[in-house]
Enzyme design. Structure first.
Site, short mmCIF file in Angstrom:
data_model
loop_
_atom_site.label_atom_id
_atom_site.label_comp_id
_atom_site.label_asym_id
_atom_site.label_seq_id
_atom_site.Cartn_x
_atom_site.Cartn_y
_atom_site.Cartn_z
CG ASP A 1 -1.87 1.12 1.30
OD1 ASP A 1 -1.94 1.89 0.32
OD2 ASP A 1 -2.57 1.25 2.32
CE LYS B 1 -4.12 4.84 1.43
NZ LYS B 1 -3.28 4.09 2.40
CG ASP C 1 3.88 9.51 -11.27
OD1 ASP C 1 3.59 10.24 -12.26
OD2 ASP C 1 4.94 9.60 -10.65
O1 C5P Z 1 -5.31 0.76 12.24
P1 C5P Z 1 -6.37 0.79 11.18
O2 C5P Z 1 -7.18 -0.48 11.15
O3 C5P Z 1 -7.21 2.01 11.23
O4 C5P Z 1 -5.53 0.83 9.81
C1 C5P Z 1 -6.16 0.98 8.57
C2 C5P Z 1 -5.19 0.76 7.44
O5 C5P Z 1 -5.89 0.87 6.22
C3 C5P Z 1 -4.03 1.74 7.38
O6 C5P Z 1 -2.90 1.02 6.89
C4 C5P Z 1 -4.48 2.77 6.36
O7 C5P Z 1 -3.42 3.32 5.63
C5 C5P Z 1 -5.34 1.94 5.44
N1 C5P Z 1 -6.38 2.65 4.72
C6 C5P Z 1 -7.40 3.36 5.35
N2 C5P Z 1 -8.36 3.98 4.60
C7 C5P Z 1 -8.31 3.94 3.27
C8 C5P Z 1 -7.30 3.23 2.62
C9 C5P Z 1 -6.34 2.59 3.39
O8 C5P Z 1 -7.47 3.38 6.61
N3 C5P Z 1 -9.26 4.50 2.56
#
Ligand code: C5P
Length: 199
Positions: free
Chosen positions: A56, A58, A61
């Site tokens: 991930d 993200k 580009d």
């Molecule tokens: O600790 P938690 O369960 O909140 O972590 C959520 C994970 O999902 C993190 O790695 C965050 O970067 C990712 N994420 C998110 N929302 C998004 C896309 C990815 O929380 N829309």
């Protein structure tokens, strides 16, 4: 195997302990900038020994650059990588690519996410917010079983374990809620992906 992908937003040593502990119990692991900065790109191969790895970064580009970055992590053993959906329609495409179409927090995606998921072309699937299961149901109706849906936002961000799966997600992405107490993966016992068995 529970339909959970553990977000390893933790130190390298802690991540390695956790993947050994959870390897048989979860569908995979998500790693991001922090772990790659700490462990180097070889951490993708290392964690891949214990399960499916979603990288991930993200990525956002132009498609040819995005594809080059993604190929680097796929070569190291990742199953797939996440790119930003706001690139639509100039998205990189490919069977290893997940497109982030709506965040767990309010953003401009809220105004355009449906346009992003319609007619996207050949990709692996979408990242959609697991703390808003009503949008997962809507997305699954639009998509049928053509694409995977993986959903963060469970636990620490308010989503209840299992609600996104019941609404049509294939896997729930969980970070802090499981990192703080790995026994919590048992809360997903008996739940199944809506359409696909692998992330
Ligand atoms: O600790 P938690 O369960 O909140 O972590 C959520 C994970 O999902 C993190 O790695 C965050 O970067 C990712 N994420 C998110 N929302 C998004 C896309 C990815 O929380 N829309």
């Amino acid at each position: 195997m529970n339909p959970v992908i553990v977000a390893l937003d933790i130190s390298l040593l802690k991540a390695l302990d956790l993947v050994k502990m959870l390897r048989e119990k979860v569908a995979g692991f998500k790693i991001g900038w922090e772990l790659i900065f700490e462990g180097g790109i070889s951490i993708v191969s290392e964690i891949s020994r214990y399960g499916n790895v979603i990288v991930d970064l993200k990525v956002a580009d132009v498609p040819h650059i995005a594809n080059r970055v993604i190929n680097k992590v796929i070569e190291k053993g990742a199953c797939c990588a996440i790119v930003h959906g706001f690139l639509y329609p100039s998205l990189p495409r490919g069977e290893n690519i997940y497109v982030l179409a709506k965040m767990t927090a309010p953003t401009l995606y809220d105004e355009v996410w449906e346009r992003i998921i319609e007619n996207v072309g050949e990709i692996r699937g979408f990242v959609l917010p697991g703390n808003q299961p009503e949008f997962i149901s809507r997305a699954r109706k639009i998509l049928g079983c053509k694409y995977r849906i993986i959903s963060p936002g469970i636990g620490a961000q308010g989503g209840q374990p299992g609600n996104a799966l019941r609404a049509g997600a294939d896997f729930e992405i969980v970070g802090r809620y499981v990192v703080e107490n790995p026994d919590r993966v048992a809360e997903w016992t008996g739940l199944r992906p809506a359409c696909f068995n692998t992330p």
